[in-house]
Scaffold this active site. Structure first.
Site, short mmCIF file in Angstrom:
data_model
loop_
_atom_site.label_atom_id
_atom_site.label_comp_id
_atom_site.label_asym_id
_atom_site.label_seq_id
_atom_site.Cartn_x
_atom_site.Cartn_y
_atom_site.Cartn_z
N GLU A 22 50.14 50.38 -8.99
CA GLU A 22 48.83 50.04 -8.40
C GLU A 22 48.83 49.38 -7.10
O GLU A 22 47.99 48.98 -6.64
CB GLU A 22 48.02 49.48 -9.36
CG GLU A 22 48.39 48.06 -9.85
CD GLU A 22 47.33 47.66 -10.69
OE1 GLU A 22 46.37 47.31 -10.41
OE2 GLU A 22 47.85 47.23 -12.12
N CYS B 245 47.52 48.79 -14.84
CA CYS B 245 48.90 48.49 -15.34
C CYS B 245 49.15 49.74 -16.33
O CYS B 245 50.42 49.46 -17.02
CB CYS B 245 48.70 47.14 -16.14
SG CYS B 245 48.24 45.85 -14.98
N HIS C 291 51.25 44.32 -23.05
CA HIS C 291 51.16 44.04 -21.54
C HIS C 291 50.77 42.54 -21.51
O HIS C 291 50.06 42.01 -22.04
CB HIS C 291 49.90 44.99 -21.09
CG HIS C 291 49.51 44.45 -19.60
ND1 HIS C 291 50.29 44.31 -18.54
CD2 HIS C 291 48.37 44.15 -19.31
CE1 HIS C 291 49.72 44.20 -17.59
NE2 HIS C 291 48.47 43.73 -17.89
P1 HMG Z 1 40.71 30.31 -15.55
O1 HMG Z 1 39.23 30.11 -15.48
O2 HMG Z 1 41.18 29.72 -14.47
O3 HMG Z 1 41.28 29.59 -16.80
O4 HMG Z 1 41.12 31.87 -15.85
P2 HMG Z 1 40.48 29.13 -18.05
O5 HMG Z 1 39.63 27.91 -17.93
O6 HMG Z 1 39.80 30.29 -18.95
O7 HMG Z 1 41.90 28.29 -18.81
C1 HMG Z 1 42.84 29.22 -19.32
C2 HMG Z 1 43.65 28.59 -20.51
O8 HMG Z 1 44.10 27.31 -20.31
C3 HMG Z 1 42.56 28.50 -21.57
O9 HMG Z 1 43.11 28.85 -22.72
C4 HMG Z 1 42.24 26.99 -21.58
O10 HMG Z 1 41.74 26.42 -22.59
C5 HMG Z 1 43.63 26.68 -21.32
P3 HMG Z 1 42.48 30.00 -23.49
O11 HMG Z 1 41.00 29.55 -24.14
O12 HMG Z 1 42.31 31.22 -22.87
O13 HMG Z 1 43.31 30.28 -24.85
N1 HMG Z 1 43.83 25.10 -20.38
C6 HMG Z 1 44.96 24.21 -20.60
N2 HMG Z 1 45.97 24.36 -21.60
C7 HMG Z 1 46.64 23.33 -21.51
N3 HMG Z 1 46.20 22.02 -20.96
C8 HMG Z 1 45.39 21.92 -20.00
C9 HMG Z 1 44.50 23.10 -19.84
N4 HMG Z 1 43.52 23.58 -19.12
C10 HMG Z 1 43.12 24.58 -19.51
N5 HMG Z 1 45.10 20.81 -19.32
C11 HMG Z 1 42.14 33.89 -16.08
C12 HMG Z 1 42.11 32.22 -16.43
C13 HMG Z 1 43.38 34.46 -16.69
C14 HMG Z 1 40.94 34.44 -16.47
C15 HMG Z 1 42.34 33.95 -14.64
O14 HMG Z 1 43.50 33.28 -14.00
C16 HMG Z 1 42.36 35.39 -14.02
O15 HMG Z 1 41.30 35.71 -13.63
N6 HMG Z 1 43.54 36.20 -13.94
C17 HMG Z 1 43.45 37.61 -13.56
C18 HMG Z 1 42.91 38.64 -14.60
C19 HMG Z 1 43.78 38.54 -15.64
O16 HMG Z 1 45.04 38.20 -15.81
N7 HMG Z 1 43.22 39.15 -16.86
C20 HMG Z 1 44.08 39.44 -17.77
C21 HMG Z 1 43.23 40.68 -18.85
S1 HMG Z 1 43.27 42.22 -17.86
C22 HMG Z 1 44.66 42.85 -17.72
O17 HMG Z 1 45.73 42.26 -18.39
C23 HMG Z 1 45.01 44.06 -16.62
C24 HMG Z 1 45.54 43.46 -15.58
O18 HMG Z 1 47.13 43.16 -15.60
C25 HMG Z 1 45.53 44.40 -14.30
C26 HMG Z 1 45.70 45.73 -14.31
O19 HMG Z 1 45.48 46.11 -15.45
O20 HMG Z 1 46.19 46.24 -13.42
C27 HMG Z 1 45.13 41.94 -14.96
#
Ligand code: HMG
Length: 389
Positions: free
Chosen positions: A79, A111, A233
């Site tokens: 992509e 992906c 993935h």
């Molecule tokens: P965010 O808002 O920065 O993070 O978004 P959060 O507040 O949801 O925290 C993430 C995790 O860290 C949580 O755990 C928190 O509790 C934990 P969870 O509830 O998820 O188990 N946390 C801590 N843990 C330990 N100590 C601490 C602490 N603080 C918080 N102090 C997000 C995170 C992944 C959503 C963001 O980075 C993002 O948008 N990433 C891009 C999108 C993505 O990767 N999506 C995945 C699914 S879609 C997919 O896989 C397809 C893709 O590869 C693209 C394609 O297909 O081409 C992306």
């Protein structure tokens, strides 16, 4: 006919960012990135690497002269393509010296592209048993500085040779695909970075996983106990843990524990690289096969491919006897260990660099150590010029 993965290799650029240092600069508790997201290092692609050079390096690490003669189909899943018209597969075909009587195509769906490549490769080998197919998954995952997706960036490529009588993994032909028209993550034509609804994308991924697992299980009558390990993935490695919890939520807790044992091996490479989009599932498979103790012969591995937007598929494969002999563990560990850590300032500079968008010529600085065998050296008259050392 027995068709599957005969060879598998990967490549990632020679520079990375330490996630704890990035967290400090962003004013975030480092444990959020290392435990909450599950990433230790994030690969960054300087201008001398694009999806083509990454894929070429992954392919060059596994191909021999017999492969070059027998491969007649190159499928480039990406992509982060480098041209709206010409496929990355044509460049990789050229850079790796594959014989000319071949077909070359680029495949896109987020992906999922490399998985589509594997499915097409299986059909091609079934019709042409003496031929081999080179399947590539190559991407640069870039969300931008100070964005929600920033800690889930990465760059790299996986290359696989699909053939009959494979020496690593026989692929079952009874998978469960699913398509849903949703807007969780996409990259509009005008933009270098994706539009993403992070929370929704996580939910969409897990919802699709549960649905394709149910469909696969119903179709094949296989249960979780039929699998030695699962690979998913991995947009970030914590996602693998969420995935195991999601598919084991209705069974005894001992099943969750069993899959969590191999999970640590299956994320070992990904947590040092980050998201490589099309290659992520296969990097996790490679990590599992190289880092876990040898599985028994005929062990079945489950695989979940997810491409936002969204296409998902649950499929499976059975390990071949002595599969460990055909892996390149030391070489892959060296690719990771021989990298240089970037300061956060260097990372920010590189992330903001881009190739000319107005058609200007450019010579690219690649006088650094370990840039790989293949790299982008210049663009002249809108033609990309790659060097292979
Ligand atoms: P965010 O808002 O920065 O993070 O978004 P959060 O507040 O949801 O925290 C993430 C995790 O860290 C949580 O755990 C928190 O509790 C934990 P969870 O509830 O998820 O188990 N946390 C801590 N843990 C330990 N100590 C601490 C602490 N603080 C918080 N102090 C997000 C995170 C992944 C959503 C963001 O980075 C993002 O948008 N990433 C891009 C999108 C993505 O990767 N999506 C995945 C699914 S879609 C997919 O896989 C397809 C893709 O590869 C693209 C394609 O297909 O081409 C992306």
């Amino acid at each position: 006919m027995d068709i599957g993965i005969d060879k598998i290799g990967f490549y990632t650029p020679n520079v990375y960012v330490d996630m704890e240092k990035l967290a400090e600069v962003r004013g975030v508790d480092p444990a959020k990135y290392t435990i909450g997201i599950g990433q230790e290092k994030m690969a960054i692609a300087p201008l001398y690497h694009d999806s083509v050079s990454l894929a070429a390096n992954a392919a060059l690490s596994i191909l021999d002269d017999e492969d070059r003669e027998k491969i007649d189909f190159v499928l480039f899943g990406s992509e982060s393509g480098v041209d709206h018209s010409k496929s990355g597969a044509v460049w990789v075909h050229h850079l790796t010296g594959i014989q000319n009587e071949a077909r070359c195509v680029e495949l896109k769906h987020a992906c999922y592209g490399a998985t589509a490549g594997i499915k097409m490769a299986m059909g091609h080998v079934a019709l042409n048993p003496d031929k081999k197919v080179l399947v590539l998954g190559a991407d640069i995952a870039k969300y931008g500085l100070n964005t929600g997706g920033e800690p889930t960036q990465g760059a790299g490529a996986v290359a696989m040779v699909i053939s009959q009588n494979p020496r690593i993994l026989s692929l079952d032909n009874d998978s469960a695909p699913l398509t849903r028209n949703i807007s969780d993550f996409w990259r509009p034509l005008h933009s270098d970075v994706p539009v993403v609804d992070g929370k929704f994308s996580n939910e969409a991924y897990l919802g699709m996983l549960k649905d394709v697992w149910k469909a696969y299980s119903k179709k094949t009558q296989r249960e979780l106990s039929d699998f030695e390990a699962m690979c998913f993935h991995l947009p970030y490695t914590k996602m693998g843990k969420k995935a195991i919890q999601a598919i084991t939520e209705e069974v005894d807790e001992s099943e969750t524990k069993r899959f969590m044992e191999s999970y640590h091996s299956s994320i070992f490479y990904n947590k040092q690289v980050g998201n490589v989009y099309t290659g992520s599932l296969y990097l996790s498979l490679l990590s599992l096969l190289e880092q876990a103790p040898e599985f028994k012969e005929d062990a079945r591995i489950g695989l979940f491919s997810y491409g936002s937007g969204a296409v998902g598929e649950f499929f499976s494969g059975v390990l071949k006897p002595d599969y460990k002999k055909f892996l390149k563990k030391d070489a892959h560990e060296s690719v990771l260990d021989d990298r240089r850590e970037l300061s956060i300032e260097e990372y920010e500079t590189i992330l903001q660099q881009s190739l000319p968008k107005n058609g200007d010529d450019i010579d690219i600085d690649n006088e650094q150590v370990n840039v790989g065998k293949a790299y982008l050296s210049s663009i002249k008259g809108n033609v990309r010029n790659y060097t292979v050392k």
